[in-house]
Design an enzyme around this catalytic site. Structure first.
Site, PDB file in Angstrom:
ATOM      1  N   MET A 168       0.938  -1.553  -0.306  1.00  0.00           N
ATOM      2  CA  MET A 168       0.199   0.034  -0.221  1.00  0.00           C
ATOM      3  C   MET A 168       0.792   0.647   0.071  1.00  0.00           C
ATOM      4  O   MET A 168       0.832   2.373  -0.825  1.00  0.00           O
ATOM      5  CB  MET A 168      -0.937   0.105   1.143  1.00  0.00           C
ATOM      6  CG  MET A 168      -2.103  -1.088   1.022  1.00  0.00           C
ATOM      7  SD  MET A 168      -3.382   0.111  -0.200  1.00  0.00           S
ATOM      8  CE  MET A 168      -3.735   0.670   0.347  1.00  0.00           C
ATOM      9  N   GLY A 169       1.857   0.900   0.956  1.00  0.00           N
ATOM     10  CA  GLY A 169       3.164   2.387   1.029  1.00  0.00           C
ATOM     11  C   GLY A 169       3.363   2.701  -0.074  1.00  0.00           C
ATOM     12  O   GLY A 169       3.585   3.924  -0.639  1.00  0.00           O
ATOM     13  N   LYS A 220     -14.516   6.725   7.011  1.00  0.00           N
ATOM     14  CA  LYS A 220     -13.479   4.745   6.428  1.00  0.00           C
ATOM     15  C   LYS A 220     -13.955   3.835   7.350  1.00  0.00           C
ATOM     16  O   LYS A 220     -13.841   2.742   6.629  1.00  0.00           O
ATOM     17  CB  LYS A 220     -12.060   4.800   6.820  1.00  0.00           C
ATOM     18  CG  LYS A 220     -11.006   3.535   6.063  1.00  0.00           C
ATOM     19  CD  LYS A 220     -11.299   3.282   4.038  1.00  0.00           C
ATOM     20  CE  LYS A 220     -10.403   2.359   4.077  1.00  0.00           C
ATOM     21  NZ  LYS A 220     -10.777   1.179   4.734  1.00  0.00           N
ATOM     22  N   ASN A 228     -16.169   0.554   5.595  1.00  0.00           N
ATOM     23  CA  ASN A 228     -15.854  -0.581   5.471  1.00  0.00           C
ATOM     24  C   ASN A 228     -16.438  -1.651   6.248  1.00  0.00           C
ATOM     25  O   ASN A 228     -16.926  -2.538   5.877  1.00  0.00           O
ATOM     26  CB  ASN A 228     -14.303  -0.821   6.246  1.00  0.00           C
ATOM     27  CG  ASN A 228     -13.088  -1.044   5.522  1.00  0.00           C
ATOM     28  OD1 ASN A 228     -13.140  -0.063   4.737  1.00  0.00           O
ATOM     29  ND2 ASN A 228     -12.141  -1.773   6.339  1.00  0.00           N
TER      30      ASN A 228
HETATM   31  C1  6PG Z   1     -10.382  -0.756   1.729  1.00  0.00           C
HETATM   32  C2  6PG Z   1     -10.896  -2.146   2.030  1.00  0.00           C
HETATM   33  C3  6PG Z   1      -9.483  -2.239   3.022  1.00  0.00           C
HETATM   34  C4  6PG Z   1      -9.623  -4.163   3.780  1.00  0.00           C
HETATM   35  C5  6PG Z   1     -10.400  -3.979   4.288  1.00  0.00           C
HETATM   36  C6  6PG Z   1     -11.412  -4.658   4.878  1.00  0.00           C
HETATM   37  O1  6PG Z   1     -11.072   0.448   1.156  1.00  0.00           O
HETATM   38  O2  6PG Z   1      -9.675  -0.481   0.556  1.00  0.00           O
HETATM   39  O3  6PG Z   1     -11.617  -1.521   2.634  1.00  0.00           O
HETATM   40  O4  6PG Z   1      -9.191  -1.407   4.259  1.00  0.00           O
HETATM   41  O5  6PG Z   1     -10.076  -4.619   2.641  1.00  0.00           O
HETATM   42  O6  6PG Z   1      -9.152  -3.710   5.465  1.00  0.00           O
HETATM   43  O7  6PG Z   1     -10.140  -6.090   5.432  1.00  0.00           O
HETATM   44  P1  6PG Z   1     -11.683  -7.231   6.711  1.00  0.00           P
HETATM   45  O8  6PG Z   1     -12.420  -7.774   5.959  1.00  0.00           O
HETATM   46  O9  6PG Z   1     -10.111  -8.181   6.771  1.00  0.00           O
HETATM   47  O10 6PG Z   1     -12.043  -7.110   7.812  1.00  0.00           O
END
Ligand code: 6PG
Length: 474
Positions: free
Chosen positions: A13-14, A182, A186
């Site tokens: 990501m970084g 954010k 999620n």
């Molecule tokens: C995003 C994702 C990312 C990641 C999460 C979900 O917005 O790019 O949400 O942040 O996929 O960590 O992960 P989990 O399903 O493992 O909770």
């Protein structure tokens, strides 16, 4: 000093975010705890733009133009504090530290307050879109002070996804606002994926193969359900295992995992008293899928129907499932956006919900055509709930017959649809003339003298249940 921005932490990501910045003409200082990774990054991506590799944090800080802008991209948790502790003593008043990880918003509030005391700006920022998004244009959800956004915003906007000529990045509010948004993103992501999985399950029960279901999702992706998750659903369902020749989805262990952001969404909602029932069901559905002990003890022991759906026309069923998916999705958005509104009031963030929906139109995992409609509805004025926005209310009115048929058919056939059914229950709850909560209040008063209100008089009342059952006003 030559770099106008820096990135600490060069995992995928970084590294991709640093590349995105460099590709947009920024001079990017890069640092990783293990120097070999910095060297590997420079080696692989030097040609993409201007990077300044640093071997020490001191060198990294020295390479940055003031006000220094540093994006931390490390695993959320103690690692973030460790980097901040290393960095902060080397920075000067007005410098900006950005945390781009999935941090808990309470941690962000704590860090922001601590750094503000020593004159540093701290910006907790949601970044969504996975590895590809980080490189090609994520959705960026920054919190922090307006002052920090003035120095940072233009850079972030330049690398964000663009929709209709607008960047999917905007200042959301102070301290933890960005990470809160954010987190809820999620939570909604969990719900979206749960609905998709339920839709596939119902289609399978109706006899569709994975490839046929993939075709259905592909078709849905050309209409109102058009979204990134529907698009990749077709891709996953189409994947055939090379060794067995079977659809890969049938070979994947049916236990969904989670890293915690969905759980935080629900925990926080409980604290705020916002009923995010459908998001919660989606988080619990993952836990239930992974509960081997209970599932193994129950499988073949608990009786029930064998997933035979009531006989219906196949096209009708497909259309009904599409409508159940759309309607449930709207409920998850309504719940999540309501949670953001409530938190914004609680913490005095002033988050604009239309802006949140606008940021989610592109780049992020939940990007969807529906978000344009949602942002337009919120832009008109404050909504008590998304569900009553004119176009949404009309959409639900049109689709609810189908939604009910799918939930009823699934219940009859023994196909679990916790997402669809909890969303429908929420819809019927909020639109109810009267709720049986009245009886709950009566019971609370009976065993605990918790009192109740009356529809015909002001005040709090208690019935003397164990005496003469007369009523007293308190
Ligand atoms: C995003 C994702 C990312 C990641 C999460 C979900 O917005 O790019 O949400 O942040 O996929 O960590 O992960 P989990 O399903 O493992 O909770």
């Amino acid at each position: 000093a030559t770099a106008n921005i820096g990135v600490i932490g060069l995992a995928v990501m970084g590294s991709n975010l640093a590349r995105n910045l460099a590709r947009h003409g920024h001079t990017v200082a890069v640092f990783n705890r293990t120097h070999a990774r910095t060297l590997a990054h420079l080696e692989a991506h030097r040609a993409e733009g201007a990077f300044v590799g640093a071997e020490t944090v001191e060198e990294f800080v020295d390479s940055l133009i003031r006000p220094r802008r540093v994006i931390i991209m490390v695993q959320a948790g103690p690692g973030t504090d460790a980097v901040i502790d290393q960095l902060a003593p080397l920075l000067e008043e007005g410098d900006i530290i950005v945390d781009g990880g999935n941090a808990h918003f309470e941690d962000t509030r704590r860090r922001e307050a601590r750094l503000r005391e020593i004159g540093l700006q701290f910006v907790g920022t949601g970044i969504s879109g996975g590895e590809v998004g980080a490189l090609e244009g994520p959705s960026i959800m920054p919190g922090g002070s307006a002052e920090s956004y003035a120095a940072l915003g233009p850079i972030l906007e330049s690398i964000a996804a663009q929709v209709d000529g607008e960047p999917c990045c905007a200042h959301l509010g102070p301290d933890g606002a960005g990470h809160f948004v954010k987190m809820v993103h999620n939570g909604i992501e969990y719900a979206d994926m749960q609905f998709i999985a339920e839709a596939y399950d119902v289609l399978s029960a109706a006899g569709l193969t994975a490839a046929e279901a993939a075709e259905v999702f592909r078709e849905w992706n050309t209409g109102e359900l058009d979204s990134f998750l529907i698009e990749i659903t077709a891709e996953v369902l189409d994947q055939v295992d090379a060794t067995t020749g079977r659809p890969l989805v049938e070979l994947i262990v049916d236990a969904a995992e989670q890293k915690g952001t969905g759980r935080w969404t629900v925990q926080t909602a409980l604290e705020l008293g916002v009923p995010v029932s459908t998001i919660a069901e989606s988080v619990f559905a993952r836990s239930a899928s992974g509960d081997r002990t209970v599932r193994e003890a129950s499988r073949g022991v608990l009786t029930g129907p064998d997933r035979t759906l009531p006989a219906v026309d196949r096209q009708q069923l497909v259309d009904d499932v599409r409508d159940a998916l759309w309607s449930s999705k709207v409920v998850a958005y309504a719940q999540g956006l309501e949670q953001i509104r409530k938190a914004s009031d609680e913490y005095h963030w002033g988050v604009d919900i239309a802006t949140v929906a606008r940021l989610w139109r592109g780049g992020c995992i939940i990007r969807a055509r529906l978000l344009k409609q949602i942002s337009e509805e919120y832009a008109v004025g404050r909504l008590a709930t998304l569900l009553v926005a004119p176009s949404i209310q009309a959409g639900l009115a049109e689709r609810q017959g189908a939604w009910r048929r799918v939930v009823a058919a699934a219940a009859t056939a023994g196909v679990p649809v916790p997402g669809f059914s909890s969303a429908l229950a929420y819809y019927d709850t909020v639109r109810a003339e009267r709720l049986p909560a009245a009886l709950v209040q009566g019971l609370r008063d009976n065993f605990g003298a918790h009192t109740y209100g009356r529809i015909d008089r002001e005040g709090a009342f208690h019935t003397l249940w164990s005496a003469d059952r007369s009523e007293v006003q308190l």
